[in-house]
Write an enzyme that holds these catalytic residues in place. Structure first.
Site, PDB file in Angstrom:
ATOM      1  N   LYS A  22     -35.076  13.539   5.139  1.00 53.06           N
ATOM      2  CA  LYS A  22     -35.974  13.871   6.265  1.00 53.06           C
ATOM      3  C   LYS A  22     -36.974  14.955   5.860  1.00 53.06           C
ATOM      4  O   LYS A  22     -38.172  14.828   6.099  1.00 53.06           O
ATOM      5  CB  LYS A  22     -35.137  14.376   7.453  1.00 53.06           C
ATOM      6  CG  LYS A  22     -35.952  15.102   8.508  1.00 53.06           C
ATOM      7  CD  LYS A  22     -35.108  15.587   9.667  1.00 53.06           C
ATOM      8  CE  LYS A  22     -34.521  16.957   9.548  1.00 53.06           C
ATOM      9  NZ  LYS A  22     -35.425  18.082   9.808  1.00 53.06           N
ATOM     10  N   ASN A  23     -36.449  16.019   5.259  1.00 50.12           N
ATOM     11  CA  ASN A  23     -37.328  17.159   5.002  1.00 50.12           C
ATOM     12  C   ASN A  23     -38.273  16.927   3.822  1.00 50.12           C
ATOM     13  O   ASN A  23     -39.160  17.734   3.576  1.00 50.12           O
ATOM     14  CB  ASN A  23     -36.511  18.450   4.849  1.00 50.12           C
ATOM     15  CG  ASN A  23     -35.979  18.894   6.207  1.00 50.12           C
ATOM     16  OD1 ASN A  23     -36.465  18.459   7.250  1.00 50.12           O
ATOM     17  ND2 ASN A  23     -34.965  19.749   6.197  1.00 50.12           N
ATOM     18  N   CYS A 116     -36.031  22.750  16.390  1.00 50.18           N
ATOM     19  CA  CYS A 116     -34.649  23.155  16.631  1.00 50.18           C
ATOM     20  C   CYS A 116     -34.550  24.572  17.166  1.00 50.18           C
ATOM     21  O   CYS A 116     -35.230  25.470  16.665  1.00 50.18           O
ATOM     22  CB  CYS A 116     -33.868  23.114  15.317  1.00 50.18           C
ATOM     23  SG  CYS A 116     -32.965  21.608  15.068  1.00 50.18           S
ATOM     24  N   ARG A 121     -38.223  31.360  14.708  1.00 50.48           N
ATOM     25  CA  ARG A 121     -38.930  30.499  13.760  1.00 50.48           C
ATOM     26  C   ARG A 121     -40.384  30.988  13.680  1.00 50.48           C
ATOM     27  O   ARG A 121     -41.315  30.329  14.150  1.00 50.48           O
ATOM     28  CB  ARG A 121     -38.914  29.030  14.190  1.00 50.48           C
ATOM     29  CG  ARG A 121     -37.581  28.425  14.559  1.00 50.48           C
ATOM     30  CD  ARG A 121     -36.596  28.259  13.439  1.00 50.48           C
ATOM     31  NE  ARG A 121     -36.961  27.362  12.374  1.00 50.48           N
ATOM     32  CZ  ARG A 121     -36.684  26.066  12.319  1.00 50.48           C
ATOM     33  NH1 ARG A 121     -36.089  25.499  13.310  1.00 50.48           N
ATOM     34  NH2 ARG A 121     -37.015  25.341  11.260  1.00 50.48           N
ATOM     35  N   ASP A 304     -28.196  24.234   6.578  1.00 51.64           N
ATOM     36  CA  ASP A 304     -28.075  22.981   7.342  1.00 51.64           C
ATOM     37  C   ASP A 304     -26.666  22.377   7.229  1.00 51.64           C
ATOM     38  O   ASP A 304     -26.299  21.499   8.013  1.00 51.64           O
ATOM     39  CB  ASP A 304     -29.089  21.940   6.844  1.00 51.64           C
ATOM     40  CG  ASP A 304     -30.524  22.371   7.102  1.00 51.64           C
ATOM     41  OD1 ASP A 304     -30.737  23.268   7.926  1.00 51.64           O
ATOM     42  OD2 ASP A 304     -31.433  21.812   6.459  1.00 51.64           O
ATOM     43  N   ARG A 397     -33.086  12.880  15.823  1.00 57.92           N
ATOM     44  CA  ARG A 397     -34.189  13.514  15.085  1.00 57.92           C
ATOM     45  C   ARG A 397     -33.972  13.401  13.573  1.00 57.92           C
ATOM     46  O   ARG A 397     -34.931  13.395  12.808  1.00 57.92           O
ATOM     47  CB  ARG A 397     -34.286  15.006  15.449  1.00 57.92           C
ATOM     48  CG  ARG A 397     -34.870  15.258  16.826  1.00 57.92           C
ATOM     49  CD  ARG A 397     -35.031  16.743  17.069  1.00 57.92           C
ATOM     50  NE  ARG A 397     -35.549  17.362  15.867  1.00 57.92           N
ATOM     51  CZ  ARG A 397     -35.183  18.547  15.396  1.00 57.92           C
ATOM     52  NH1 ARG A 397     -34.315  19.273  16.048  1.00 57.92           N
ATOM     53  NH2 ARG A 397     -35.703  19.006  14.293  1.00 57.92           N
TER      54      ARG A 397
HETATM   55  N1  EPU Z   1     -39.603  32.862   8.175  1.00 54.41           N
HETATM   56  C1  EPU Z   1     -40.380  33.941   8.516  1.00 54.41           C
HETATM   57  N2  EPU Z   1     -41.737  33.752   8.624  1.00 54.41           N
HETATM   58  C2  EPU Z   1     -42.326  32.546   8.410  1.00 54.41           C
HETATM   59  C3  EPU Z   1     -41.519  31.443   8.045  1.00 54.41           C
HETATM   60  C4  EPU Z   1     -40.157  31.633   7.947  1.00 54.41           C
HETATM   61  O1  EPU Z   1     -39.867  35.031   8.718  1.00 54.41           O
HETATM   62  O2  EPU Z   1     -43.557  32.464   8.513  1.00 54.41           O
HETATM   63  C5  EPU Z   1     -38.147  33.053   8.049  1.00 54.41           C
HETATM   64  C6  EPU Z   1     -37.338  32.206   9.045  1.00 54.41           C
HETATM   65  O3  EPU Z   1     -37.241  32.846  10.307  1.00 54.41           O
HETATM   66  C7  EPU Z   1     -36.000  32.085   8.351  1.00 54.41           C
HETATM   67  C8  EPU Z   1     -36.387  32.083   6.866  1.00 54.41           C
HETATM   68  O4  EPU Z   1     -37.722  32.571   6.783  1.00 54.41           O
HETATM   69  O5  EPU Z   1     -35.205  33.215   8.603  1.00 54.41           O
HETATM   70  C9  EPU Z   1     -36.318  30.762   6.199  1.00 54.41           C
HETATM   71  O6  EPU Z   1     -36.993  29.792   6.956  1.00 54.41           O
HETATM   72  P1  EPU Z   1     -37.780  28.612   6.274  1.00 54.41           P
HETATM   73  O7  EPU Z   1     -39.227  28.838   6.465  1.00 54.41           O
HETATM   74  O8  EPU Z   1     -37.280  28.370   4.888  1.00 54.41           O
HETATM   75  O9  EPU Z   1     -37.336  27.409   7.163  1.00 54.41           O
HETATM   76  P2  EPU Z   1     -38.215  26.161   7.431  1.00 54.41           P
HETATM   77  O10 EPU Z   1     -39.078  25.885   6.271  1.00 54.41           O
HETATM   78  O11 EPU Z   1     -38.816  26.292   8.788  1.00 54.41           O
HETATM   79  C10 EPU Z   1     -36.677  24.342   6.372  1.00 54.41           C
HETATM   80  C11 EPU Z   1     -36.026  23.101   6.885  1.00 54.41           C
HETATM   81  C12 EPU Z   1     -34.852  23.501   7.767  1.00 54.41           C
HETATM   82  C13 EPU Z   1     -33.888  24.334   6.942  1.00 54.41           C
HETATM   83  C14 EPU Z   1     -34.616  25.557   6.371  1.00 54.41           C
HETATM   84  C15 EPU Z   1     -33.775  26.398   5.456  1.00 54.41           C
HETATM   85  C16 EPU Z   1     -37.886  21.574   7.046  1.00 54.41           C
HETATM   86  C17 EPU Z   1     -38.788  20.792   7.922  1.00 54.41           C
HETATM   87  N3  EPU Z   1     -36.994  22.343   7.664  1.00 54.41           N
HETATM   88  O12 EPU Z   1     -37.109  25.039   7.533  1.00 54.41           O
HETATM   89  O13 EPU Z   1     -34.238  22.297   8.161  1.00 54.41           O
HETATM   90  O14 EPU Z   1     -32.832  24.763   7.758  1.00 54.41           O
HETATM   91  O15 EPU Z   1     -35.774  25.113   5.623  1.00 54.41           O
HETATM   92  O16 EPU Z   1     -33.321  25.625   4.401  1.00 54.41           O
HETATM   93  O17 EPU Z   1     -37.959  21.478   5.830  1.00 54.41           O
HETATM   94  C18 EPU Z   1     -33.049  20.887   9.564  1.00 54.41           C
HETATM   95  O18 EPU Z   1     -33.364  19.950   8.809  1.00 54.41           O
HETATM   96  O19 EPU Z   1     -32.191  20.770  10.466  1.00 54.41           O
HETATM   97  C19 EPU Z   1     -33.699  22.176   9.409  1.00 54.41           C
HETATM   98  C20 EPU Z   1     -33.709  23.098  10.364  1.00 54.41           C
END
Ligand code: EPU
Length: 420
Positions: A22-23, A116, A121, A304, A397
């Site tokens: 998915k990701n 989610c 976020r 995850d 999802r």
């Molecule tokens: N963060 C910030 N500022 C930002 C962006 C992120 O502080 O601008 C923080 C977040 O609050 C968090 C940390 O950085 O504490 C890591 O978040 P990250 O940005 O890595 O998460 P993401 O990219 O939004 C992806 C996956 C998630 C998975 C996380 C961690 C996708 C679409 N989503 O999220 O997947 O949990 O990386 O591996 O790639 C899921 O599939 O269920 C899911 C939530």
């Protein structure tokens, strides 16, 4: 609203295939906007999140042809600068469209993305990164606007490792003027896969899969065919299911290397499994020992996979400490496990203590988010009696036709389409 009805306690046996990640799929759709030529994405999972992102790019005037496990995308032109508000609110990953849109059209208007409910976020690192690359940022109510004539290469250090942040800046930099260096970048396997493919289409990216990624901007990139890697979170979830409810489950079309940190913990807990090329066989575990986990960015223990592992530990003897270091709302679902009979104590928003083993009983519960949702399905499958899981949009999802795939293993799970 549809719900799942599960009668627990059946031994599961047989084979289950892992779908495309998915990701990775979400990012591959976004990155297709960088090119005027046709992209074919194969091993594509048709789930609610990928449906939403395809609808978002169609809304921009991009041609999308859905096929059997594949999708063709051609963004000859991008007709709008604004992302649909309702769709953006449903999908955190909609932020990844901002990079290619800025690179192609010079402007993006969008709302704060939803998705989610697993804790904060924020999108500060995206906004900082775009501004470092020369974009101007303004707000109109709760809508934000980014504009840039042409993006320029920049040095971007991520204060916190971010998967989507890394991917978004990598995409934005492909068509920027000059070189971009991303430091403290995420290393999830989806990132080098995407970079390799972009390079085949004419991009110049090196270092993807390490903490430092260099991208030399090019004028344009071509099209081609991208096969998505297997979903490592599905792989890990099915491995945990095998330990909880097998018999013997063979997980096919997967890459066990991508869930190494989970397998190490499962082995410590006493779960028996065998790795083969693109396959993993897991046997049901009669007696497990409690082990602790702390989630970490890849290659550490994936956040995850924390929810299903927490469930696994409810069936192990002893006390395990579960620490989710990434998100502060990802342990809230343990309330639902406690309702079913688990003994889990919330220490703080990032930590719970699980005391096991505990006998679980069927209950009426709702799925709070995607990974907690699938965990409740697994809990229902091992619980005594009937479990009803509501709000299954959250599960749809991320897991394609999950009930049909589980039924093939012998699970008693039904999707009930109720009107109320
Ligand atoms: N963060 C910030 N500022 C930002 C962006 C992120 O502080 O601008 C923080 C977040 O609050 C968090 C940390 O950085 O504490 C890591 O978040 P990250 O940005 O890595 O998460 P993401 O990219 O939004 C992806 C996956 C998630 C998975 C996380 C961690 C996708 C679409 N989503 O999220 O997947 O949990 O990386 O591996 O790639 C899921 O599939 O269920 C899911 C939530």
């Amino acid at each position: 609203m549809p719900y799942f009805e599960i009668i627990g306690g059946k031994k599961l046996n047989g084979e289950i295939e892992v779908k495309g990640a998915k990701n990775a799929a979400l990012k591959a759709v976004a990155v297709a906007l960088l090119s005027r030529e046709k992209w074919t994405i194969t091993n594509f999972p048709f789930i609610e999140d990928t449906n939403r992102i395809l609808e978002m790019v169609e809304d921009l005037g991009v041609k999308v042809v859905r096929g059997d496990n594949q999708v063709e995308i051609q963004a000859k032109s991008i007709k709008k600068n604004s992302l649909d508000k309702n769709l953006t609110k449903k999908l955190r990953a909609s932020i990844i469209l901002a990079g290619p849109m800025l690179a192609r059209t010079g402007k993006v208007e969008m709302y704060h993305p939803g998705g989610c409910v697993i804790g904060k976020r924020p999108i500060d690192m995206f906004l900082d990164g775009f501004q470092k690359m020369g974009a101007k940022f303004s707000r109109r109510g709760d809508e934000f606007i980014l504009s840039a004539g042409k993006l320029s290469g920049a040095n971007i250090f991520f204060p916190k490792i971010s998967v989507t942040g890394t991917e978004t800046m990598m995409m934005a930099a492909v068509l920027a003027r000059g070189e971009t260096i991303l430091e403290n970048a995420a290393m999830e396997p989806e990132i080098p896969t995407l970079a390799d493919f972009l390079n085949k289409c004419g991009a110049k990216i090196s270092g993807a899969g390490t903490p430092t990624i260099r991208i030399k901007g090019v004028k344009n990139i071509g099209g081609g065919k991208l096969e998505l890697i297997p979903d490592r979170i599905e792989t890990g979830t099915f491995a945990i299911l095998g330990a909880l409810a097998g018999g013997k489950i063979k997980i096919k079309k997967c890459n066990p290397d991508h869930i190494r940190s989970l397998l190490i913990k499962m082995e410590k807990a006493g779960v028996k499994f065998e790795e083969r090329e693109n396959e993993l066989i897991v046997w049901g575990a009669k007696k497990m020992k409690a082990v602790d986990i702390s989630t970490h960015e890849y290659p550490g223990f994936a956040t995850d996979l924390q929810p299903p592992f927490t469930l696994l530990m409810t069936q192990a003897k002893g006390t395990s400490l579960i620490h989710d270091s990434i998100f502060d709302g990802r342990l809230m679902f343990t309330d639902a496990l406690n309702l079913m009979g688990a003994n889990i104590i919330m220490n703080d928003p990032h930590r719970v203590t699980v005391n096991g083993p505990a006998k679980l009983h069927g209950r009426k519960i709702a799925s709070p988010d995607l990974r907690a949702g699938i965990t409740l399905v697994l809990a229902g499958l091992i619980a005594e009696g009937k479990t009803r899981i509501e709000n299954i949009y959250q599960i749809d999802r991320g897991y394609e036709k999950i009930e049909e795939r589980l039924q093939k293993l012998g699970a008693d799970i039904k999707r009930i389409n109720s009107k109320s």
